[in-house]
Write a protein that holds these residues in place. Structure first.
Motif, mmCIF file in Angstrom:
data_model
loop_
_atom_site.group_PDB
_atom_site.id
_atom_site.type_symbol
_atom_site.label_atom_id
_atom_site.label_comp_id
_atom_site.label_asym_id
_atom_site.label_seq_id
_atom_site.Cartn_x
_atom_site.Cartn_y
_atom_site.Cartn_z
ATOM 1 N N ALA A 23 -1.081 1.494 2.538
ATOM 2 C CA ALA A 23 -1.720 1.854 1.185
ATOM 3 C C ALA A 23 -2.923 2.833 1.548
ATOM 4 C CB ALA A 23 -2.154 0.730 0.414
ATOM 5 N N GLU A 24 -3.319 3.686 0.380
ATOM 6 C CA GLU A 24 -4.416 4.609 0.688
ATOM 7 C C GLU A 24 -5.737 3.845 -0.203
ATOM 8 O OE1 GLU A 24 -6.279 8.855 -0.337
ATOM 9 O OE2 GLU A 24 -4.065 8.637 0.331
ATOM 10 N N VAL A 25 -6.708 3.457 0.632
ATOM 11 C CA VAL A 25 -7.817 2.735 -0.163
ATOM 12 C C VAL A 25 -8.956 3.552 0.464
ATOM 13 C CG1 VAL A 25 -8.920 0.733 -0.086
ATOM 14 C CG2 VAL A 25 -6.701 0.377 0.180
ATOM 15 N N ALA A 26 -9.846 4.234 -0.849
ATOM 16 C CA ALA A 26 -11.034 4.701 -0.732
ATOM 17 C C ALA A 26 -10.778 5.704 0.535
ATOM 18 C CB ALA A 26 -12.096 3.883 0.022
ATOM 19 N N GLY A 27 -9.499 6.578 0.385
ATOM 20 C CA GLY A 27 -9.148 7.581 1.666
ATOM 21 C C GLY A 27 -9.035 7.204 2.978
ATOM 22 N N LYS A 28 -8.742 5.991 3.149
ATOM 23 C CA LYS A 28 -8.163 5.382 4.422
ATOM 24 C C LYS A 28 -6.974 4.797 4.330
ATOM 25 C CE LYS A 28 -12.978 3.569 5.627
ATOM 26 N NZ LYS A 28 -13.113 4.524 6.964
ATOM 27 N N ARG A 29 -6.256 5.059 5.434
ATOM 28 C CA ARG A 29 -4.643 4.583 5.308
ATOM 29 C C ARG A 29 -4.713 3.017 5.948
ATOM 30 N NH1 ARG A 29 -1.594 8.064 9.406
ATOM 31 N NH2 ARG A 29 0.131 6.628 9.037
ATOM 32 N N VAL A 30 -4.446 2.005 5.153
ATOM 33 C CA VAL A 30 -4.602 0.657 5.402
ATOM 34 C C VAL A 30 -3.212 0.024 5.181
ATOM 35 C CG1 VAL A 30 -5.620 -1.308 4.628
ATOM 36 C CG2 VAL A 30 -6.938 0.531 4.317
ATOM 37 N N GLY A 31 -2.993 -0.826 6.297
ATOM 38 C CA GLY A 31 -1.637 -1.569 6.267
ATOM 39 C C GLY A 31 -2.048 -3.031 5.783
ATOM 40 N N LEU A 32 -1.170 -3.450 4.974
ATOM 41 C CA LEU A 32 -1.109 -4.697 4.361
ATOM 42 C C LEU A 32 -0.021 -5.741 4.714
ATOM 43 C CD1 LEU A 32 -1.755 -3.492 0.753
ATOM 44 C CD2 LEU A 32 -3.503 -4.517 2.267
ATOM 45 N N LEU A 33 -0.336 -6.877 4.940
ATOM 46 C CA LEU A 33 0.659 -7.802 5.430
ATOM 47 C C LEU A 33 0.357 -9.113 4.825
ATOM 48 C CD1 LEU A 33 2.981 -8.964 7.375
ATOM 49 C CD2 LEU A 33 0.802 -9.469 9.074
ATOM 50 N N LYS A 34 1.448 -9.518 4.044
ATOM 51 C CA LYS A 34 1.364 -10.999 3.348
ATOM 52 C C LYS A 34 2.205 -11.899 4.232
ATOM 53 C CE LYS A 34 3.611 -11.881 -0.801
ATOM 54 N NZ LYS A 34 3.938 -12.005 -2.248
ATOM 55 N N THR A 35 1.546 -13.052 4.721
ATOM 56 C CA THR A 35 2.249 -14.400 5.228
ATOM 57 C C THR A 35 2.279 -15.397 4.302
ATOM 58 O OG1 THR A 35 0.174 -15.033 6.578
ATOM 59 C CG2 THR A 35 1.497 -13.133 7.465
ATOM 60 N N ASP A 36 2.562 -16.476 4.926
ATOM 61 C CA ASP A 36 2.517 -17.865 4.162
ATOM 62 C C ASP A 36 1.138 -18.186 4.018
ATOM 63 O OD1 ASP A 36 5.312 -18.257 3.846
ATOM 64 O OD2 ASP A 36 5.334 -19.293 6.014
ATOM 65 N N VAL A 37 0.219 -17.641 4.845
ATOM 66 C CA VAL A 37 -1.121 -18.071 5.017
ATOM 67 C C VAL A 37 -2.187 -17.275 4.105
ATOM 68 C CG1 VAL A 37 -2.984 -18.912 6.620
ATOM 69 C CG2 VAL A 37 -0.734 -19.158 7.315
ATOM 70 N N ALA A 38 -1.983 -15.925 4.317
ATOM 71 C CA ALA A 38 -2.961 -15.279 3.684
ATOM 72 C C ALA A 38 -2.515 -13.687 3.676
ATOM 73 C CB ALA A 38 -4.048 -14.974 4.880
ATOM 74 N N ILE A 39 -3.217 -12.731 2.958
ATOM 75 C CA ILE A 39 -2.945 -11.256 2.997
ATOM 76 C C ILE A 39 -3.974 -10.743 4.096
ATOM 77 C CG2 ILE A 39 -2.846 -9.437 1.699
ATOM 78 C CD1 ILE A 39 -1.957 -10.830 -0.896
ATOM 79 N N TYR A 40 -3.500 -9.805 4.913
ATOM 80 C CA TYR A 40 -4.169 -9.161 5.654
ATOM 81 C C TYR A 40 -4.013 -7.707 5.630
ATOM 82 C CZ TYR A 40 -3.693 -13.626 8.019
ATOM 83 O OH TYR A 40 -3.629 -15.005 8.503
ATOM 84 N N ALA A 41 -5.296 -7.116 6.057
ATOM 85 C CA ALA A 41 -5.573 -5.559 5.853
ATOM 86 C C ALA A 41 -5.949 -5.216 7.319
ATOM 87 C CB ALA A 41 -6.351 -5.085 4.775
ATOM 88 N N PHE A 42 -5.510 -3.887 7.838
ATOM 89 C CA PHE A 42 -5.679 -3.461 9.020
ATOM 90 C C PHE A 42 -5.591 -1.931 8.903
ATOM 91 C CE2 PHE A 42 -1.546 -4.946 8.739
ATOM 92 C CZ PHE A 42 -0.671 -3.876 9.006
#
Length: 116
Positions: A23-42
């Protein structure tokens, strides 16, 4: 630490589990990952070669594998788990009413630091 919060442009329910999405967030390319535990952004690009990490895959331990050189990163903290010494930038995540918000470190003089 103070953060500016930005919507990721995708809802938590729209993310498929264990599938990375960019996804693009505030002009940054951000990866998103949903697991059983949480959602992570990197950061969506590998810190070593700039490869698109969301074109990679998750290994059996849930680590992000770069599609170019197979470096592995822990989505929880960005640590490189294969020993090359590169660290993946990670971002804080907050989910409110199914909307994913990404926290980017705020400039100390910025007044837009609270969640909507």
């Amino acid at each position: 630490m103070i953060y500016n919060w930005y919507p990721a442009g995708i809802t938590a329910s729209a993310l498929n589990k264990n599938v990375m999405q960019e996804a693009e967030v505030a002009g940054k390319r951000v990866g998103l990952l949903k697991t059983d535990v949480a959602i992570y952004a990197f950061a969506a690009t590998c810190p070593h070669s700039g490869a698109a990490l969301c074109e990679g895959w998750l290994d059996a331990r849930g680590r992000i594998v770069c599609p170019l050189h197979k470096y592995k990163f822990d989505p929880r903290n960005g640590h490189n788990t294969t020993g090359e010494g590169y660290k993946l930038r990670t971002y804080v995540v907050d989910v409110r009413e199914d909307v994913i918000f990404i926290g980017l470190i705020a400039d100390s003089y910025d007044e837009t630091t609270t969640l909507p």
